[in-house]
Scaffold this motif. Structure first.
Motif, mmCIF file in Angstrom:
data_model
loop_
_atom_site.group_PDB
_atom_site.id
_atom_site.type_symbol
_atom_site.label_atom_id
_atom_site.label_comp_id
_atom_site.label_asym_id
_atom_site.label_seq_id
_atom_site.Cartn_x
_atom_site.Cartn_y
_atom_site.Cartn_z
ATOM 1 N N ARG A 151 0.815 -1.222 0.000
ATOM 2 C CA ARG A 151 0.000 0.000 0.000
ATOM 3 C C ARG A 151 0.843 1.265 0.000
ATOM 4 N N ASP A 152 1.985 1.233 0.653
ATOM 5 C CA ASP A 152 2.789 2.455 0.780
ATOM 6 C C ASP A 152 3.513 2.744 -0.547
ATOM 7 N N PRO A 153 3.186 3.870 -1.211
ATOM 8 C CA PRO A 153 3.837 4.164 -2.499
ATOM 9 C C PRO A 153 5.360 4.263 -2.388
ATOM 10 N N LYS A 154 5.860 4.608 -1.189
ATOM 11 C CA LYS A 154 7.323 4.681 -1.023
ATOM 12 C C LYS A 154 7.972 3.299 -1.166
ATOM 13 N N TYR A 157 12.433 0.985 7.625
ATOM 14 C CA TYR A 157 12.268 1.126 9.077
ATOM 15 C C TYR A 157 11.104 2.050 9.442
ATOM 16 N N GLN A 158 10.739 2.952 8.486
ATOM 17 C CA GLN A 158 9.745 3.968 8.845
ATOM 18 C C GLN A 158 8.341 3.678 8.310
ATOM 19 N N THR A 159 8.231 2.785 7.337
ATOM 20 C CA THR A 159 6.917 2.605 6.718
ATOM 21 C C THR A 159 5.881 2.091 7.728
ATOM 22 N N ARG A 160 4.632 2.553 7.529
ATOM 23 C CA ARG A 160 3.544 2.028 8.366
ATOM 24 C C ARG A 160 2.877 0.821 7.699
ATOM 25 N N ASP A 161 3.339 0.531 6.479
ATOM 26 C CA ASP A 161 2.768 -0.603 5.736
ATOM 27 C C ASP A 161 3.527 -1.881 6.111
ATOM 28 N N LEU A 162 3.189 -2.392 7.291
ATOM 29 C CA LEU A 162 3.962 -3.535 7.793
ATOM 30 C C LEU A 162 3.716 -4.809 6.994
ATOM 31 N N THR A 163 2.493 -4.966 6.511
ATOM 32 C CA THR A 163 2.258 -6.191 5.725
ATOM 33 C C THR A 163 2.983 -6.094 4.382
ATOM 34 N N GLY A 164 3.091 -4.860 3.856
ATOM 35 C CA GLY A 164 3.871 -4.671 2.620
ATOM 36 C C GLY A 164 5.324 -5.045 2.855
ATOM 37 N N LEU A 165 5.862 -4.590 3.977
ATOM 38 C CA LEU A 165 7.254 -4.907 4.327
ATOM 39 C C LEU A 165 7.438 -6.418 4.467
ATOM 40 N N MET A 166 6.478 -7.044 5.138
ATOM 41 C CA MET A 166 6.542 -8.504 5.326
ATOM 42 C C MET A 166 6.562 -9.213 3.966
ATOM 43 N N ARG A 167 5.713 -8.763 3.060
ATOM 44 C CA ARG A 167 5.660 -9.411 1.732
ATOM 45 C C ARG A 167 7.003 -9.301 1.010
ATOM 46 N N LEU A 168 7.623 -8.116 1.111
ATOM 47 C CA LEU A 168 8.914 -7.925 0.436
ATOM 48 C C LEU A 168 9.977 -8.862 1.018
ATOM 49 N N ALA A 169 10.025 -8.907 2.343
ATOM 50 C CA ALA A 169 11.041 -9.758 2.983
ATOM 51 C C ALA A 169 10.775 -11.228 2.657
ATOM 52 N N ASN A 170 9.509 -11.594 2.636
ATOM 53 C CA ASN A 170 9.168 -12.980 2.342
ATOM 54 C C ASN A 170 9.527 -13.352 0.905
ATOM 55 N N ARG A 171 9.373 -12.383 0.012
ATOM 56 C CA ARG A 171 9.740 -12.625 -1.388
ATOM 57 C C ARG A 171 11.228 -12.999 -1.479
ATOM 58 N N VAL A 172 12.050 -12.229 -0.751
ATOM 59 C CA VAL A 172 13.495 -12.499 -0.780
ATOM 60 C C VAL A 172 13.776 -13.865 -0.139
#
Ligand code: V47
Length: 372
Positions: A5-8, A31-46
């Motif tokens: 969700r976070d465009p950044k 570290y700053q994004t509020r889109d935690l599920t987005g962050l999780m998806r990225l890390a999981n992809r890697v």
């Protein structure tokens, strides 16, 4: 990538897909994004690109030959002075007997970290590695952090390279990643003033890698460091890994507050929360593109959060940790060890594949099921 969700995060997602390296500024966005599920998806992809669903653990015993230490790190609840209540200092035979009493068939790793004892000569450590290798054939010895290697170099008046070479010849298989704490000078001065410097820690790992000794790297977080200082820590590891390729895993250690000066000084008992821990693991997975594994260390995370962390970039949950003391003496409320079956069950229940490994990440057994 869907679900971000976070465009950044969008340009970062493109880089992750293309396998491109993230910048320091992009690390801060993570570290700053509020889109935690987005962050999780990225890390999981890697994590899935690197290892699919495989999740590693090791049958390991924790040994500390002494807790006598003159270094005085303010976060440490483990250290004791000579003669102080609760201090121990074992001879080689006592260490071997202690391990023998807890030895279980299939044990693959003896992990040794301890205090900086001011009096034991370097020969004692060589004798200890030899005795462990001779007494437990086939078991790998992963011993002593760079901080301890620095101490050995001082007492033996030998350069790092000679200390490491001698330990390797005695049978040392790998080195643990402790003693790194936070590399930034501002923090190191406050929490680990008398310990090996950041440059010394990195140099020792560089030399170990050059000698063919694989190592790990830790980061003690959740106390007085800033997010920039955490990224700086990872950045220095990433640079060294580009040159040597010798790090096997990165282990963030969440600060535990009992029995230490640092927590007392800060005047609080609550430090990282579950989401801080998960975010930190995900950032590590994304930023440290050249380190094979990110460890979800259940002894600081709890087994429950370590299980959740398997979706946040983690591909290793360390291991059985027979008699872990360092974080337990600092108040970790987790069990003092977990069976292999318990670890495999945690991993299977998260929909991942449990792989028992040795200290060097060679596969010992894939656990496709666990008996009830
Ligand atoms: O460097 C000490 C940490 C480290 C506290 O290589 C604390 O697989 C939290 O080397 N709260 C030593 N942490 C442990 C170590 C290690 C641990 C796990 C895996 C590996 C590996 C290596 O323990 C120290 C310090 O950062 N520590 N006190 C505390 N209060």
């Amino acid at each position: 990538m869907k679900g971000i969700r976070d465009p950044k995060l969008w340009p970062i997602a493109e880089k992750v897909e293309a396998g491109e390296r993230l910048t320091f500024a992009e690390g801060l966005i993570l570290y700053q994004t509020r889109d935690l599920t987005g962050l999780m998806r990225l890390a999981n992809r890697v994590r899935e690109k690197k290892h699919g669903h495989k999740t590693y653990f090791v049958h390991s015993i924790r040994v500390s030959q002494t807790n006598i230490c003159y270094v005085g790190c303010t976060f440490c609840a483990f250290q004791r002075r000579f003669g102080e209540e609760g201090a121990w200092d074992w001879d080689v035979e006592e260490v071997v007997a202690w391990v023998r009493a807890r030895y279980q068939p299939g044990l693959t790793e003896i992990h040794v970290t301890a205090g900086h004892h001011p009096k034991r000569p370097f020969q004692y450590y060589l004798d200890l590695v030899r005795a462990l290798k001779a007494s437990f054939p086939g078991v790998q010895v992963k011993a002593w952090t760079a901080a301890e290697i620095h101490h050995f170099s001082k007492i033996a008046r030998l350069p790092y390279k000679e200390v490491l070479q001698a330990l390797k010849e005695a049978g040392l298989d790998a080195m643990p990643g402790g003693g790194a704490e936070i590399f930034a000078e501002r923090v190191r001065k406050e929490i680990a003033r008398a310990k090996v410097s950041a440059a010394g820690w990195l140099l020792i790992h560089r030399i170990a890698h050059e000698l063919g000794i694989p190592t790990n790297a830790t980061m003690l977080y959740g106390h007085i460091e800033t997010l920039e200082e955490r990224l700086d820590h990872m950045d220095r590891l990433r640079q060294l890994q580009d040159e040597t390729g010798g790090f096997m895993s990165f282990i963030p250690l969440a600060f535990q507050p009992d029995g230490n000066l640092l927590a007392k000084k800060l005047g609080k008992r609550e430090f990282t929360t579950g989401l801080d821990d998960l975010r930190n693991l995900a950032v590590a997975r994304l930023y440290l593109d050249n380190i094979p594994h990110i460890k979800g260390y259940w002894a600081t995370l709890t087994p429950e959060l370590a299980q959740v962390s398997l979706d946040w970039g983690v591909t290793d949950i360390d291991g059985t940790l027979i008699e872990e003391r360092i974080v337990h003496m600092a108040g970790s409320p987790t069990p003092e060890g977990l069976s292999k079956a318990a670890l495999a069950r945690i991993i299977l229940a998260a929909g991942r594949i449990p792989v028992e490994r040795d200290a060097l990440y060679r596969e010992v057994r894939v656990w496709d099921r666990v008996e009830a």
